[in-house]
Every structure is written in structure tokens, then in C-alpha cells.
Design a protein around this motif. Structure first.
Motif, short mmCIF file in Angstrom:
data_model
loop_
_atom_site.label_atom_id
_atom_site.label_comp_id
_atom_site.label_asym_id
_atom_site.label_seq_id
_atom_site.Cartn_x
_atom_site.Cartn_y
_atom_site.Cartn_z
N LEU A 87 -1.11 3.45 -0.57
CA LEU A 87 0.21 4.03 -0.29
C LEU A 87 1.18 2.95 0.19
CD1 LEU A 87 -0.92 7.30 1.52
CD2 LEU A 87 0.00 7.11 -0.80
N ILE A 88 0.68 2.04 1.01
CA ILE A 88 1.51 0.93 1.48
C ILE A 88 1.93 0.05 0.31
CG2 ILE A 88 1.53 -1.20 2.85
CD1 ILE A 88 -0.31 0.25 4.86
N GLU A 89 0.98 -0.25 -0.55
CA GLU A 89 1.28 -1.09 -1.72
C GLU A 89 2.38 -0.49 -2.59
OE1 GLU A 89 -2.20 -3.89 -3.31
OE2 GLU A 89 -2.52 -1.78 -3.75
N ASN A 90 2.41 0.82 -2.65
CA ASN A 90 3.40 1.51 -3.49
C ASN A 90 4.64 1.95 -2.72
OD1 ASN A 90 2.10 1.87 -6.32
ND2 ASN A 90 0.45 2.42 -4.91
N ASN A 91 4.74 1.50 -1.46
CA ASN A 91 5.92 1.79 -0.63
C ASN A 91 6.20 3.29 -0.48
OD1 ASN A 91 6.49 -1.05 -0.40
ND2 ASN A 91 7.38 -0.97 -2.45
N LEU A 92 5.14 4.08 -0.40
CA LEU A 92 5.28 5.53 -0.24
C LEU A 92 5.20 5.85 1.25
CD1 LEU A 92 3.01 6.60 -3.24
CD2 LEU A 92 5.51 6.54 -3.16
N TRP A 93 6.27 5.57 1.94
CA TRP A 93 6.22 5.56 3.40
C TRP A 93 6.04 6.92 4.05
CZ3 TRP A 93 4.77 1.04 4.21
CH2 TRP A 93 5.27 -0.03 3.46
N GLU A 94 6.62 7.96 3.47
CA GLU A 94 6.39 9.30 4.02
C GLU A 94 4.92 9.68 3.91
OE1 GLU A 94 8.92 12.31 2.50
OE2 GLU A 94 10.79 11.24 2.97
N HIS A 95 4.33 9.32 2.78
CA HIS A 95 2.90 9.61 2.58
C HIS A 95 2.04 8.73 3.50
CE1 HIS A 95 3.55 12.29 -0.80
NE2 HIS A 95 4.37 11.39 -1.34
N ARG A 125 -7.21 -11.57 3.39
CA ARG A 125 -7.88 -10.64 4.30
C ARG A 125 -6.84 -10.19 5.33
NH1 ARG A 125 -13.37 -10.34 6.94
NH2 ARG A 125 -13.07 -9.76 9.11
N MET A 126 -6.64 -8.87 5.47
CA MET A 126 -5.63 -8.38 6.40
C MET A 126 -5.85 -6.93 6.78
SD MET A 126 -2.28 -7.79 3.93
CE MET A 126 -2.34 -9.41 3.19
N LEU A 127 -5.17 -6.52 7.84
CA LEU A 127 -5.09 -5.12 8.23
C LEU A 127 -3.89 -4.47 7.57
CD1 LEU A 127 -5.66 -5.39 12.10
CD2 LEU A 127 -7.22 -4.30 10.48
N PRO A 128 -3.82 -3.14 7.55
CA PRO A 128 -2.62 -2.47 7.04
C PRO A 128 -1.34 -2.93 7.73
CG PRO A 128 -4.40 -0.89 7.20
CD PRO A 128 -4.91 -2.17 7.81
N ILE A 129 -1.41 -3.20 9.04
CA ILE A 129 -0.20 -3.60 9.75
C ILE A 129 0.32 -4.95 9.26
CG2 ILE A 129 -1.37 -4.73 11.69
CD1 ILE A 129 0.84 -3.53 13.50
N HIS A 130 -0.57 -5.85 8.83
CA HIS A 130 -0.12 -7.11 8.25
C HIS A 130 0.69 -6.84 6.98
CE1 HIS A 130 -3.62 -8.76 10.58
NE2 HIS A 130 -2.74 -9.71 10.83
N ALA A 131 0.17 -5.92 6.17
CA ALA A 131 0.86 -5.61 4.91
C ALA A 131 2.22 -4.97 5.15
CB ALA A 131 -0.02 -4.68 4.06
N VAL A 132 2.30 -4.11 6.15
CA VAL A 132 3.57 -3.44 6.47
C VAL A 132 4.59 -4.44 7.02
CG1 VAL A 132 4.67 -1.70 7.92
CG2 VAL A 132 2.47 -1.21 6.83
N CYS A 133 4.12 -5.41 7.78
CA CYS A 133 5.01 -6.39 8.41
C CYS A 133 5.34 -7.58 7.51
CB CYS A 133 4.38 -6.92 9.70
SG CYS A 133 4.31 -5.70 11.03
N GLY A 150 14.29 -8.44 6.85
CA GLY A 150 13.55 -7.19 6.82
C GLY A 150 12.07 -7.37 6.61
N ILE A 151 11.35 -6.29 6.84
CA ILE A 151 9.91 -6.26 6.60
C ILE A 151 9.63 -5.20 5.54
CG2 ILE A 151 9.24 -7.12 8.86
CD1 ILE A 151 8.81 -4.25 9.75
N ARG A 152 8.44 -5.24 5.03
CA ARG A 152 8.12 -4.38 3.89
C ARG A 152 8.25 -2.90 4.22
NH1 ARG A 152 2.60 -5.02 0.40
NH2 ARG A 152 3.12 -3.57 -1.28
N GLY A 153 7.78 -2.50 5.40
CA GLY A 153 7.77 -1.09 5.75
C GLY A 153 8.75 -0.74 6.85
N PRO A 154 9.02 0.55 7.02
CA PRO A 154 9.91 1.01 8.09
C PRO A 154 9.32 0.73 9.47
CG PRO A 154 9.55 2.72 6.43
CD PRO A 154 8.54 1.65 6.17
N VAL A 155 10.19 0.59 10.43
CA VAL A 155 9.77 0.34 11.81
C VAL A 155 8.90 1.49 12.32
CG1 VAL A 155 10.57 0.05 14.18
CG2 VAL A 155 11.76 -1.11 12.31
N GLU A 156 9.19 2.71 11.86
CA GLU A 156 8.42 3.87 12.31
C GLU A 156 6.93 3.72 11.94
OE1 GLU A 156 11.22 4.02 10.59
OE2 GLU A 156 12.58 4.75 12.17
N VAL A 157 6.67 3.10 10.80
CA VAL A 157 5.29 2.90 10.37
C VAL A 157 4.60 1.86 11.26
CG1 VAL A 157 3.78 2.14 8.49
CG2 VAL A 157 5.77 3.58 7.99
N VAL A 158 5.34 0.79 11.57
CA VAL A 158 4.79 -0.23 12.48
C VAL A 158 4.46 0.41 13.82
CG1 VAL A 158 5.25 -2.39 13.69
CG2 VAL A 158 6.13 -2.06 11.37
#
Length: 242
Positions: A87-95, A125-133, A150-158
Motif C-alpha cells: 500500500l505504501i509503494e502504491n501511495n494508497l495512504w487512506e488504505h 533493507r528497511m522498515l515501513p517508516i523508512h519508506a514513508v519518510c 517533502g516526504i513520500r507519505g503524509p505526516v499523519e502516516v508517520v
């Protein structure tokens, strides 16, 4: 047999050979000196041999265990990457937010990916938070330079990831980077930086594999807001020294 297992098996066979060579050498030395040994000396020599052999066998068994038992909390990108990461890879942030609610354990899973041409060589090698940031790069208008912003994901996800798994702020990826390093590579999202530092303030002084701190990455970025971020990070760094 998969290539990586074949490679590990060959290493284990080599270890076995080394163990037997070492045992043979010890026996030869003991037999050569046998005529000069008293009974108690012979007993001590036997105990020493047994101890060394036991240590070798324990080390050998431990290596087998680690080879065939996957590291806990680590998943292979190609085989069993979590839904959260897809979901992170596809930028589906609500999901992503929904998935974190229903499967919070996925926030702490480390994802590893290996090169297709060499399955024994780690690609990342990374955690989801690395990918979001991870920083996004957009074309800036200032002198035609590329401005990292900017970062890849919304601040709310971080924020959600930090709340669920605050220890993730302390985890370095394959490049030695904390989530904080990734945020600061683009000059920094101040809200994301604050959340991550709240979980791990000492991260301000951690260096990646190239010896760079988050502040140094900010300093070399081309972000429009880097002066503001540098001022904020300087204050945090100063507080960690006091």
C-alpha cells in the motif's frame, strides 16, 4: 536447492572440515607429548580438547540454526512482503491508515530485497517508516536547480507509525540511515522531524554508513526551508549536549 541455501551449505561443510582439522592437530600434539605427560596432565589435556571441541560444535550448531531459521521480524520482499508495504509503494495512504489499524504488527516488520541477478546480495533493507519518510524530488524554479521537498507519505502516516512502533525511530536501514536521515535528506518536513525526534532524540547525532548526521544531510540539501530546519535541528542537538 536455492542458490543462497547452496552457498550456506558449502560454508557449513567448510566449517566441519575446519573443526576436524583442529581436532586432528590437537590429538597429534597430545600424542607427541604423551610419553612426558603425567596422569593429571593427560586428564587436563583431555578436558581442554573436549572443551574446545564442544565450543566448535556449539558454534557450528548456532550457524545452522541461523541459516535455516529466518530472522524474526524480517520478511523477504519478493516472497512475503506485507500488505502494508504494498500500500505504501502504491501511495494508497487512506488504505495505509486502515491497514495500520487492523494489522499494527506490520509496522515493525523489516523488509529485505535481494538482487535478482544475485540472490545472495542484499539490495536494500528497511522498515515501513523508512519508506514513508523517503524524500520526494520535484523540479524547482530557483536557478533551475532540483529542490528536494517533502516526504513520500503524509505526516499523519508517520505519526501513526511512530505511535504504533516508536522503536522504529532507532532502526537504521541498510545504508545506516534512521527514518530521521531520510526526512532530512530533503531539507526536512518539520512536523515529521518533530514526531521522530520525540521517539528518539539521540538520533540527531547518529551517523549513517557514509558518516553523515541528519543535520549534515539537511545542510547539503537544496530544499527551500533548509535554513529553518537547520535552526531547529541545531537547537535539538544543543539540548542533547546539556
Amino acid at each position: 536447492m536455492p542458490p543462497f541455501l547452496k552457498c550456506q551449505a558449502e560454508e557449513i561443510i567448510d566449517d566441519i572440515d575446519e573443526i576436524f582439522v583442529e581436532v586432528d592437530e590437537i590429538l597429534d600434539e597430545t600424542l607427541l607429548d604423551f610419553q612426558d605427560l603425567k596422569v593429571h596432565d593427560l586428564k587436563e589435556a583431555g578436558l581442554e580438547l573436549a572443551t574446545e571441541t564442544k565450543e566448535n560444535i556449539v558454534n557450528f550448531a548456532t550457524k545452522i540454526y541461523r541459516t535455516f531459521k529466518p530472522e524474526e521480524g524480517v520478511v523477504n520482499y519478493e516472497k512475503d512482503r506485507p500488505v502494508l508495504y504494498e500500500l505504501i509503494e502504491n501511495n494508497l495512504w487512506e488504505h495505509v491508515m486502515d491497514r495500520l489499524e487492523s494489522h499494527p504488527e506490520e509496522a515493525s516488520l523489516t523488509i529485505e530485497r535481494y538482487h535478482k541477478s544475485n540472490p545472495n546480495k542484499l539490495a536494500w533493507r528497511m522498515l515501513p517508516i523508512h519508506a514513508v519518510c523517503y524524500p520526494i524530488i520535484t523540479q524547482g524554479s530557483k536557478d533551475g536547480d532540483i529542490i528536494r521537498c517533502g516526504i513520500r507519505g503524509p505526516v499523519e502516516v508517520v505519526k501513526k507509525l511512530v505511535q504504533i512502533y516508536p522503536e522504529g525511530a532507532k532502526v537504521q536501514d541498510d545504508l545506516g540511515m534512521l527514518p530521521l536521515h531520510h526526512v532530512c535528506r530533503n531539507g526536512g518536513n518539520i512536523h515529521a522531524i518533530t514526531m521522530i525526534l520525540d521517539a528518539y532524540e539521540a538520533g540527531i547525532n547518529v551517523r549513517d554508513k557514509k558518516g553523515r548526521t541528519p543535520m549534515e544531510l539537511t545542510r547539503t540539501s537544496r530544499a527551500y526551508n533548509k535554513s529553518f530546519v537547520l535552526h531547529f535541528l541545531s537547537r535539538v542537538e544543543q539540548s542533547t549536549r546539556e
